[in-house]
Design a protein around this motif. Structure first.
Motif, mmCIF file in Angstrom:
data_model
loop_
_atom_site.group_PDB
_atom_site.id
_atom_site.type_symbol
_atom_site.label_atom_id
_atom_site.label_comp_id
_atom_site.label_asym_id
_atom_site.label_seq_id
_atom_site.Cartn_x
_atom_site.Cartn_y
_atom_site.Cartn_z
ATOM 1 N N GLU A 13 -13.269 75.863 28.303
ATOM 2 C CA GLU A 13 -14.399 75.584 29.176
ATOM 3 C C GLU A 13 -15.637 75.324 28.311
ATOM 4 N N PHE A 40 -1.558 65.904 30.321
ATOM 5 C CA PHE A 40 -2.624 65.301 29.528
ATOM 6 C C PHE A 40 -2.050 64.418 28.422
ATOM 7 N N GLU A 87 -4.629 72.489 26.264
ATOM 8 C CA GLU A 87 -5.717 73.180 26.946
ATOM 9 C C GLU A 87 -7.011 72.964 26.175
ATOM 10 N N VAL A 88 -8.070 72.620 26.904
ATOM 11 C CA VAL A 88 -9.400 72.488 26.323
ATOM 12 C C VAL A 88 -10.251 73.599 26.919
ATOM 13 N N TYR A 100 -16.042 72.547 26.661
ATOM 14 C CA TYR A 100 -15.702 71.491 25.709
ATOM 15 C C TYR A 100 -15.072 70.280 26.393
ATOM 16 N N GLU A 101 -14.861 70.355 27.695
ATOM 17 C CA GLU A 101 -14.284 69.225 28.415
ATOM 18 C C GLU A 101 -15.223 68.028 28.315
ATOM 19 N N GLY A 102 -14.633 66.838 28.259
ATOM 20 C CA GLY A 102 -15.431 65.624 28.225
ATOM 21 C C GLY A 102 -16.082 65.324 26.887
ATOM 22 N N ARG A 103 -15.688 66.050 25.850
ATOM 23 C CA ARG A 103 -16.284 65.857 24.524
ATOM 24 C C ARG A 103 -15.282 65.296 23.518
ATOM 25 N N GLY A 126 -9.837 73.978 21.731
ATOM 26 C CA GLY A 126 -8.648 73.631 22.491
ATOM 27 C C GLY A 126 -7.412 73.679 21.617
ATOM 28 N N GLY A 144 -9.613 66.868 23.799
ATOM 29 C CA GLY A 144 -8.238 66.569 24.204
ATOM 30 C C GLY A 144 -7.711 65.317 23.524
#
Length: 103
Positions: A47, A79, A44-45, A49-52, A27, A55
């Protein structure tokens, strides 16, 4: 993907902080800096890697950098703005207009 902590680097040539996880760019957070202001227009994070925490790592690094430079923070990025709002230890960095203009 084994690692859970992103490494964040300041890519000054691209004017953005980049988060790296397991050797891949996970990101980034774009910035603009003036003499007294840091502006964060977009984060931007990638795809997958979201929720890790990518951000959050970007936000914390960006805001710590602004603090170390003595800059106020303007965050049009939803964000970064939301992260700043949820972390009171960073509220002092938020830019507030000092304008007293009236009609």
């Amino acid at each position: 993907m084994s690692s859970t902590t992103a490494t964040v680097r300041d890519n000054t040539d691209a004017s953005r902080f980049e988060a790296w996880l397991d050797g891949e760019r996970a990101g980034f957070a774009d910035y603009l800096r003036t003499g007294d202001l840091a502006v964060y227009p977009h984060t931007e994070v990638a795809e997958g890697y979201e929720g890790r925490g990518v951000g959050s790592s970007l936000a914390r690094t960006a805001l710590d950098d602004a603090r170390s430079r003595g800059l106020r923070v303007l965050a049009p990025c939803p964000f970064i703005s939301g992260w700043l709002e949820r972390h009171p230890e960073y509220h002092d960095l938020a830019y507030r207009s000092g304008s007293r203009v009236t009609d």
